[in-house]
Design an enzyme around this catalytic site. Structure first.
Site, PDB file in Angstrom:
ATOM      1  N   SER A   1       3.599   3.925   9.237  1.00 16.57           N
ATOM      2  CA  SER A   1       3.288   3.224  10.315  1.00 16.57           C
ATOM      3  C   SER A   1       1.930   2.425  10.111  1.00 16.57           C
ATOM      4  CB  SER A   1       2.873   4.491  11.199  1.00 16.57           C
ATOM      5  OG  SER A   1       2.180   4.061  12.381  1.00 16.57           O
TER       6      SER A   1
ATOM      7  N   TYR B   1      -1.303  12.304  13.667  1.00 14.64           N
ATOM      8  CA  TYR B   1       0.133  11.590  13.244  1.00 14.64           C
ATOM      9  C   TYR B   1      -0.176  10.650  12.211  1.00 14.64           C
ATOM     10  CZ  TYR B   1       3.740   8.330  13.836  1.00 14.64           C
ATOM     11  OH  TYR B   1       4.958   7.155  13.751  1.00 14.64           O
TER      12      TYR B   1
ATOM     13  N   LYS C   1       1.521  10.649   8.187  1.00 12.71           N
ATOM     14  CA  LYS C   1       2.063   9.290   7.663  1.00 12.71           C
ATOM     15  C   LYS C   1       1.286   9.344   5.990  1.00 12.71           C
ATOM     16  CE  LYS C   1       5.225   8.169  10.511  1.00 12.71           C
ATOM     17  NZ  LYS C   1       6.826   8.201   9.953  1.00 12.71           N
TER      18      LYS C   1
HETATM   19  O1  LIG Z   1       0.630   4.027  29.306  1.00 10.26           O
HETATM   20  C1  LIG Z   1       0.226   2.967  28.644  1.00 10.26           C
HETATM   21  C2  LIG Z   1       0.485   3.137  27.166  1.00 10.26           C
HETATM   22  C3  LIG Z   1       0.036   2.205  26.128  1.00 10.26           C
HETATM   23  N1  LIG Z   1      -0.936   1.437  26.633  1.00 10.26           N
HETATM   24  C4  LIG Z   1      -1.541   0.297  25.796  1.00 10.26           C
HETATM   25  O2  LIG Z   1      -0.469  -0.380  25.163  1.00 10.26           O
HETATM   26  C5  LIG Z   1      -0.972  -0.899  24.030  1.00 10.26           C
HETATM   27  C6  LIG Z   1       0.164  -0.265  23.054  1.00 10.26           C
HETATM   28  O3  LIG Z   1       0.145   1.176  22.965  1.00 10.26           O
HETATM   29  P1  LIG Z   1       1.298   2.320  22.215  1.00 10.26           P
HETATM   30  O4  LIG Z   1       0.829   3.663  22.737  1.00 10.26           O
HETATM   31  O5  LIG Z   1       2.641   1.710  22.852  1.00 10.26           O
HETATM   32  O6  LIG Z   1       1.190   1.848  20.750  1.00 10.26           O
HETATM   33  P2  LIG Z   1      -0.082   2.178  20.001  1.00 10.26           P
HETATM   34  O7  LIG Z   1      -0.490   0.786  19.413  1.00 10.26           O
HETATM   35  O8  LIG Z   1      -1.366   3.073  20.410  1.00 10.26           O
HETATM   36  O9  LIG Z   1       0.594   2.675  18.866  1.00 10.26           O
HETATM   37  C7  LIG Z   1       1.769   2.660  17.982  1.00 10.26           C
HETATM   38  O10 LIG Z   1       1.619   1.740  17.354  1.00 10.26           O
HETATM   39  C8  LIG Z   1       0.916   2.419  16.139  1.00 10.26           C
HETATM   40  C9  LIG Z   1       0.972   1.386  15.083  1.00 10.26           C
HETATM   41  O11 LIG Z   1       0.020   0.233  15.311  1.00 10.26           O
HETATM   42  C10 LIG Z   1       1.790   3.393  15.679  1.00 10.26           C
HETATM   43  O12 LIG Z   1       2.820   3.524  14.875  1.00 10.26           O
HETATM   44  C11 LIG Z   1       1.737   4.644  16.790  1.00 10.26           C
HETATM   45  O13 LIG Z   1       2.632   5.560  16.301  1.00 10.26           O
HETATM   46  C12 LIG Z   1       2.456   3.703  17.891  1.00 10.26           C
HETATM   47  O14 LIG Z   1       2.484   4.511  19.080  1.00 10.26           O
HETATM   48  C13 LIG Z   1      -2.372   0.015  23.509  1.00 10.26           C
HETATM   49  O15 LIG Z   1      -3.226  -1.076  23.902  1.00 10.26           O
HETATM   50  C14 LIG Z   1      -2.448   0.879  24.721  1.00 10.26           C
HETATM   51  O16 LIG Z   1      -3.605   1.155  25.317  1.00 10.26           O
HETATM   52  C15 LIG Z   1      -1.278   1.306  28.120  1.00 10.26           C
HETATM   53  O17 LIG Z   1      -2.042   0.431  28.531  1.00 10.26           O
HETATM   54  N2  LIG Z   1      -0.720   2.215  28.798  1.00 10.26           N
END
Ligand SMILES: O=c1ccn([C@@H]2O[C@H](COP(=O)(O)OP(=O)(O)O[C@H]3O[C@H](CO)[C@H](O)[C@H](O)[C@H]3O)[C@@H](O)[C@H]2O)c(=O)[nH]1
Length: 688
Positions: free
Chosen positions: A471, A494, A498
């Protein structure tokens, strides 16, 4: 005294400490290749404060017995609150450096445990794993134990870093207590004490004791910062709410009880003021004002989400090292002459005031975490051990067996551990509903590593190639397009899982050179199979953005919470590199084909598109796909999130001619097809 002590010191050139620092920086830089303790502990920064504290000793080493000597001198002096400690064969011993052991007892902090016991308990826990044999000196009183003119060079641990004294600051009692109770910044229990900025009283709050320094002349009383603060408060009642809690005995001795009481009255206070620490979160502004004794409430103040004003040049606590003026707090001069104009200016610029307060609170949440206490203590002890000639095991055994020495009692240690476990367990359950619990993930981590090892040893003889799904979260936070050379370092368990698995696989390839391994670092996979029959089906409320948006669209959730709208991105919301799952699948095929051309070795590639979309871009694109409005509300940033995370996918293109083919609308259309066909995922009966 000084020449005598210098003779005892017998300084010798060594430079070992400097190399210890170099090693630490290397440890952190090499988190991607060799792992190591700095990575395992989750350290994020090299501690500058330690470097500065130990800097005078870079070219020298002290015989460790020097600390014994200082302890003995303190004992003769009689007034010290100091401990000599020793780590020997993973056990922690201590003795009191004062005539009566009462003087060593710090105040009870946590269910009958004193702050010193909490600290020694943490040291003992750390000693089980990492700390080498050493001796150390804790100053646990309010005042610096020694000054440089008197004591000659010896670094000692103290709760605050004091100008003019060679002290190494420790996490202060409130930070230790918060650590023990799992109430540091990374805890869900700490939400700025839940008084929104708009509801905070627009005044500056302070409470504390009056005290006077040695050789203090009565006519100078008006120059004492705390007296000055009271005066300013009296003259500007619209700006201040302050109160005196106590008067130090020394001040009564110098000025006489009735004169002090008259002065306090004249300042508009009473000697036993009723203000309590619990009032802090209700006020917009808080200040730490130096006195003779150290102030060390910064951790508690920062946890309120209020705006901190900090006096320049005063003694300061460790966490100040992690804050930047005008970004996380507002500096005021030592004499407080600019305090009133600063407060008026802040009131005239409420947006800025609120922003600094929010940034300070965020810094607290992101940097004052359990692992920061661990990392700091470990680094401090390592530097301490390296600044002394190492004690001989036999000498340490003899020392700790001497009368007056005690071992950190196992029963107290158990109590501390029990306390932490109970709290952690409770929080673990709660956190699990928001994002995966750190602690559960840590358990998983061990399990996964164990399974991986047994799998590799079982399959090592029959397998020749393996593609591992890693990841992008293994990269150290970075807002530039990320290529595979970027340093690694994770911010959540997490990610560490990885990371560690990657490391085990790399080691496996070194041990089995004919084995071919591909490590693929996914960015943000979204979308579903075009048939609409295979898609993501999270258990419980989704943590990730798109599954949440999809569930809002089918009416399973009311509204999306957008985490943060003040990032430096085109619309203020977080930007990510979203990649269609079919592109991701094709990336695996390309990687596998590449493995077939190799005669062993390990290759690592990013799977991302190189394009970033914000949360609002995603919402808009999904609205187009589903033809409905997605209700959303803006909320605070999610701790640990970055503004922008985007891949540089160039290496996969160069090495096996892979790049993404599907765009944003295709991601959203396929996701909607899956979700609308299967509103409750694979569950039967349409329930969550
Ligand atoms: O309910 C939500 C969920 C997310 N977000 C925002 O959406 C974006 C994406 O968030 P995600 O939780 O979908 O993804 P992340 O980038 O935090 O993390 C994801 O990508 C990572 C790699 O960059 C890892 O693989 C991780 O496991 C995976 O969840 C972020 O700006 C987050 O703040 C919201 O605004 N509201």
């Amino acid at each position: 005294m000084v020449p005598k002590l210098r003779a005892v010191l017998g300084l010798q050139f060594a430079g070992a400490l400097q190399s210890a620092y170099r090693n630490l920086s290397e440890d952190l830089a090499q988190c991607n290749t060799s792992g190591g303790l700095a990575c395992d502990l989750g350290c994020v920064e090299h501690e500058k404060v330690l470097e500065e504290s130990f800097e005078p000793w870079w070219d020298h080493q002290m015989p460790w017995r020097t600390l014994l000597h200082i302890c003995e001198l303190q004992r003769q002096r009689g007034s010290a609150q100091a401990f000599l400690g020793a780590i020997h064969e993973k056990r922690v011993f201590f003795t009191c450096c004062s005539q009566s052991s009462d003087q060593c007892e710090a105040s009870a902090l946590l269910q009958g445990l004193t702050d010193v016991e909490v600290l020694l308990g943490l040291v003992a826990e750390l000693a089980q794993v990492v700390l080498q044999d050493t001796v150390f000196l804790f100053n646990t009183g309010d005042q610096p134990l020694t000054d440089r003119a008197y004591w000659s060079p010896v670094p000692q641990f103290h709760w605050v870093r004091s100008g003019g004294h060679w002290t190494v600051p420790l996490p202060n009692p409130f930070q230790l207590k918060a650590h023990a109770k799992n109430l540091l910044g990374d805890s869900e229990g700490n939400q700025g004490n839940l008084v929104p900025w708009g509801e905070k009283i627009p005044k500056l709050f302070w409470r504390g004791a009056l005290s006077a320094p040695d050789l203090f002349a009565l006519e100078d009383i008006g120059t004492l910062p705390r007296v000055r603060l009271m005066k300013l408060a009296k003259e500007n009642q619209d700006l201040f709410d302050v109160g005196i809690t106590n008067v130090d005995r020394e001040m009564y001795r110098i000025a006489g009880r009735s004169r002090v009481q008259a002065l306090v009255q004249q300042l508009g206070g009473t000697v036993k003021h009723e203000k309590s620490q619990q009032q802090m979160p209700r006020y917009r502004y808080l200040i730490n004002v130096a006195a003779v004794l150290s102030s060390w409430r910064l951790v508690e103040m920062l946890a309120t989400g209020s705006l901190l004003l900090l006096q320049e040049g005063a003694d300061h606590e460790l966490i100040l090292e992690w804050l930047t003026p005008w970004e996380h707090f507002v500096p005021v001069s030592q004499g407080l002459s600019d305090l009133v104009p600063t407060l008026r200016w802040l009131e005239a610029h409420p947006d800025l005031a609120e922003r600094i307060a929010a940034q300070g609170f965020r810094r607290f949440k992101e940097r004052v975490r359990r692992q920061d206490t661990w990392c700091y203590l470990w680094q401090a002890f390592r530097a301490m051990a390296d600044s002394h000639t190492p004690p001989e095991p036999a000498a340490l055994a003899a020392l700790t067996a001497e009368p007056g020495w005690r071992e950190v009692p196992a029963e107290k240690l158990r109590k501390l551990k029990r306390h932490r476990r109970r709290i952690l367990h409770k929080n673990g359950l709660r956190v699990a509903t928001v994002r995966e619990s750190d602690w559960k993930a840590l358990e998983d981590q061990k399990e996964k590593r164990r399974h991986l090892r047994s799998m590799l040893s079982a399959l090592g003889d029959v397998l020749e190639r393996l593609v591992f799904s890693s990841s992008a979260t293994v990269y150290r936070p970075c807002e530039e397009p990320i290529d595979e050379q970027r340093p690694l370092g994770c911010t959540n368990p997490y990610g560490w899982t990885k990371f560690m698995i990657e490391q085990i696989l790399r080691d496996f390839v070194v041990a089995n050179p004919s084995f071919s391994m591909s490590i693929l670092r996914y960015f943000n996979p979204v979308g579903a199979h075009p048939s609409g029959r295979i898609g993501e089906n999270p258990h419980g409320p989704p943590n990730n953005l798109m599954p949440f948006v999809q569930q809002v669209a089918v009416g399973r959730r009311e509204a999306l919470s957008v985490f943060g709208s003040d990032y430096s991105t085109h619309d203020g919301t977080g930007v990510r590199d979203y990649i269609h799952v079919d592109d991701l699948a094709e990336g695996h095929i390309c990687a596998l084909q590449k493995l077939f051309t190799m005669d062993g070795g390990c290759i690592t590639h990013n799977l991302g598109s190189g394009t970033g979309y914000s949360v609002l871009d995603m919402v808009k694109a999904f609205e187009e796909a589903c033809g409905k409005k997605i209700p959303y509300k803006m909320v605070d940033r999610r701790p640990g999130d970055l503004g922008t995370v985007v891949a540089n996918p160039g290496k996969a293109k160069a090495d096996f001619d892979w790049q993404t083919k599907r765009g944003l609308q295709e991601m959203c259309n396929s996701a909607w097809k899956w979700q609308s066909n299967n509103p409750y995922g694979y569950e039967e009966g349409g329930k969550d």
